[in-house]
Design a protein around this motif. Sequence first.
Motif, mmCIF file in Angstrom:
data_model
loop_
_atom_site.group_PDB
_atom_site.id
_atom_site.type_symbol
_atom_site.label_atom_id
_atom_site.label_comp_id
_atom_site.label_asym_id
_atom_site.label_seq_id
_atom_site.Cartn_x
_atom_site.Cartn_y
_atom_site.Cartn_z
ATOM 1 N N TYR A 158 0.868 -1.172 0.000
ATOM 2 C CA TYR A 158 0.000 0.000 0.000
ATOM 3 C C TYR A 158 0.905 1.222 0.000
ATOM 4 C CZ TYR A 158 0.281 -0.585 5.198
ATOM 5 O OH TYR A 158 0.691 -0.782 6.489
ATOM 6 N N PRO A 159 0.372 2.411 -0.284
ATOM 7 C CA PRO A 159 1.241 3.541 -0.638
ATOM 8 C C PRO A 159 2.159 4.006 0.478
ATOM 9 C CG PRO A 159 -1.039 3.941 -1.286
ATOM 10 C CD PRO A 159 -1.054 2.731 -0.411
ATOM 11 N N GLN A 212 -1.970 3.614 -7.588
ATOM 12 C CA GLN A 212 -3.100 4.449 -7.243
ATOM 13 C C GLN A 212 -3.426 4.290 -5.762
ATOM 14 O OE1 GLN A 212 -6.520 4.848 -9.944
ATOM 15 N NE2 GLN A 212 -5.483 3.473 -11.363
ATOM 16 N N ILE A 213 -4.103 5.289 -5.220
ATOM 17 C CA ILE A 213 -4.395 5.327 -3.790
ATOM 18 C C ILE A 213 -5.896 5.396 -3.573
ATOM 19 C CG2 ILE A 213 -4.068 6.599 -1.634
ATOM 20 C CD1 ILE A 213 -1.485 7.699 -2.781
ATOM 21 N N ARG A 214 -6.426 4.470 -2.827
ATOM 22 C CA ARG A 214 -7.834 4.462 -2.442
ATOM 23 C C ARG A 214 -8.027 5.403 -1.253
ATOM 24 N NH1 ARG A 214 -12.315 0.488 -2.105
ATOM 25 N NH2 ARG A 214 -13.403 0.840 -0.130
ATOM 26 N N GLU A 240 -15.974 4.689 -0.143
ATOM 27 C CA GLU A 240 -14.852 5.083 -1.002
ATOM 28 C C GLU A 240 -15.184 6.424 -1.652
ATOM 29 O OE1 GLU A 240 -12.214 3.537 -4.845
ATOM 30 O OE2 GLU A 240 -13.727 2.221 -3.965
ATOM 31 N N VAL A 241 -14.304 7.415 -1.432
ATOM 32 C CA VAL A 241 -14.568 8.758 -1.961
ATOM 33 C C VAL A 241 -13.563 9.174 -3.028
ATOM 34 C CG1 VAL A 241 -15.751 9.571 0.105
ATOM 35 C CG2 VAL A 241 -13.254 9.824 -0.051
ATOM 36 N N GLY A 242 -12.558 8.347 -3.279
ATOM 37 C CA GLY A 242 -11.590 8.713 -4.300
ATOM 38 C C GLY A 242 -10.614 7.601 -4.609
ATOM 39 N N LEU A 243 -10.039 7.668 -5.795
ATOM 40 C CA LEU A 243 -8.951 6.779 -6.211
ATOM 41 C C LEU A 243 -8.034 7.631 -7.065
ATOM 42 C CD1 LEU A 243 -7.910 3.815 -6.146
ATOM 43 C CD2 LEU A 243 -9.057 3.493 -8.349
ATOM 44 N N CYS A 261 -9.265 8.049 5.571
ATOM 45 C CA CYS A 261 -8.033 7.247 5.527
ATOM 46 C C CYS A 261 -7.689 6.941 4.076
ATOM 47 C CB CYS A 261 -8.202 5.947 6.311
ATOM 48 S SG CYS A 261 -6.691 4.948 6.383
ATOM 49 N N ALA A 262 -6.421 7.079 3.736
ATOM 50 C CA ALA A 262 -5.946 6.792 2.375
ATOM 51 C C ALA A 262 -4.999 5.603 2.390
ATOM 52 C CB ALA A 262 -5.239 8.013 1.793
ATOM 53 N N GLY A 263 -5.105 4.784 1.353
ATOM 54 C CA GLY A 263 -4.173 3.683 1.183
ATOM 55 C C GLY A 263 -4.556 2.409 1.887
ATOM 56 N N SER A 264 -5.749 2.355 2.466
ATOM 57 C CA SER A 264 -6.155 1.183 3.228
ATOM 58 C C SER A 264 -6.843 0.162 2.334
ATOM 59 C CB SER A 264 -7.063 1.612 4.381
ATOM 60 O OG SER A 264 -7.352 0.510 5.227
#
Length: 417
Positions: A152-153, A391-393, A404-407, A291-294
């Motif tokens: 993950y990132p 890419q980052i979730r 999920e609000v972005g990728l 939270c990003a990257g999870s």
Amino acid sequence: MATMRWLVVLLVTVVITFSVFPNDVEAQKKLYVGGTQSLTGPFAEDSAAVLAAIEDYVRYVNETKNMAPWRKEKFPADITLEVLWRDDELKPAKALSIYEELKAKGMMVARISGSPIALALKDKMWEDRMGATSMATGPYYLTPPQSCLTYYPIYTDSMAAIADWFKASWKETRKPKVAYLTADNAMGRSIEIPEMKAYLEKVGYEFAGTQYVPLVPTSPPTTQLTWLKEKGVDLALGIMINPGAQPTVKEMVRLGMGPFQPHKMTFGTGAPGHSAVLAEAMGPLGDGYVCAGSFRPMDDLTVLGIKFCHELQDKYRPGKRVTHIMYQAGILEGMIQVEALRLAMQEVPFEKLTRRDVLEKGFFKIKNLETGKISSTPLTYGEGDIEGVDQIRIDQVQKGKVVEVGLTPLRNIFTRK
């Protein structure tokens, strides 16, 4: 004549031994996976889930020789995998000792259980040409050469993703104020690099400063949050584990802070501050947390990877299921380590295999490894390219659920040297 009879008896004995006990011969061809774990200390819950998943995945490969239900490749039928691990207690000195022990046993893959362990082991692993999967994802990996691989990132890329997502919906004419609200340890402080601050200012933020929260707080971080409130901070970014993030969010609510509170401030972390763990524990009280990257929630059965996680547990641990989201991380680590061994053995026979072969002909040859969407994208590695995803979730807790609000693409803000 007696000598002839003795030779006949010996020959018959050998034939019977190899025909009746063929598995004894095959069992000698064994490879180890796994590595050091932090089963004691603040990462214990995460590490326990990772270890359980690695064990389940290895049992699956040993029994079926399949790499995953969606893959056609097979693991060599005559080779058995065994999980080898020790508890490092998140202590660098102990991790070093464990690393040397497992290496001496012939282990050709390894793992990193946290930032303190990464900082202690990463250079040694490169010297030894030991490829390793890593539960820690600090920017310290982005200065080559490195042999520790992430799935993950990198923490700073996750921070940039949240900053870009937040800025895209900013409506006011003034610059939004951003600050770090991060764990007071090597992991949390790893985002404090010049490139991170420069990126935030470049995309239009005013940087307000930094506040630290103990990795596992013994009291609410009232002082730190009050400072952010007085500074008029709009976005707080940090790297925390859930034992730090949950009391922080709870205190934010008490102080009237949050995107749905009187004082509008969004708090975002990178993995391992997993939104699914926070949402399960806090419900609607955690609304607004980012939270990003999870990973996806464990109950998201719309994707193959999560279904695979459940199928493994149905078979191997029906009475002691692991619900923690890091079970998915363990599946990824198992997949990466076993794939590295499989790829290396396509070029080098088992009997001649070395750590260097597994690193250069295995780990660095992994391209577009499909994980059933457990990771945000398929995994690709190479020398100088240790960040497996591109890419980052981004997730937010809304009405007590993960949404999920972005990728977004990786920004690669750290300057590789």
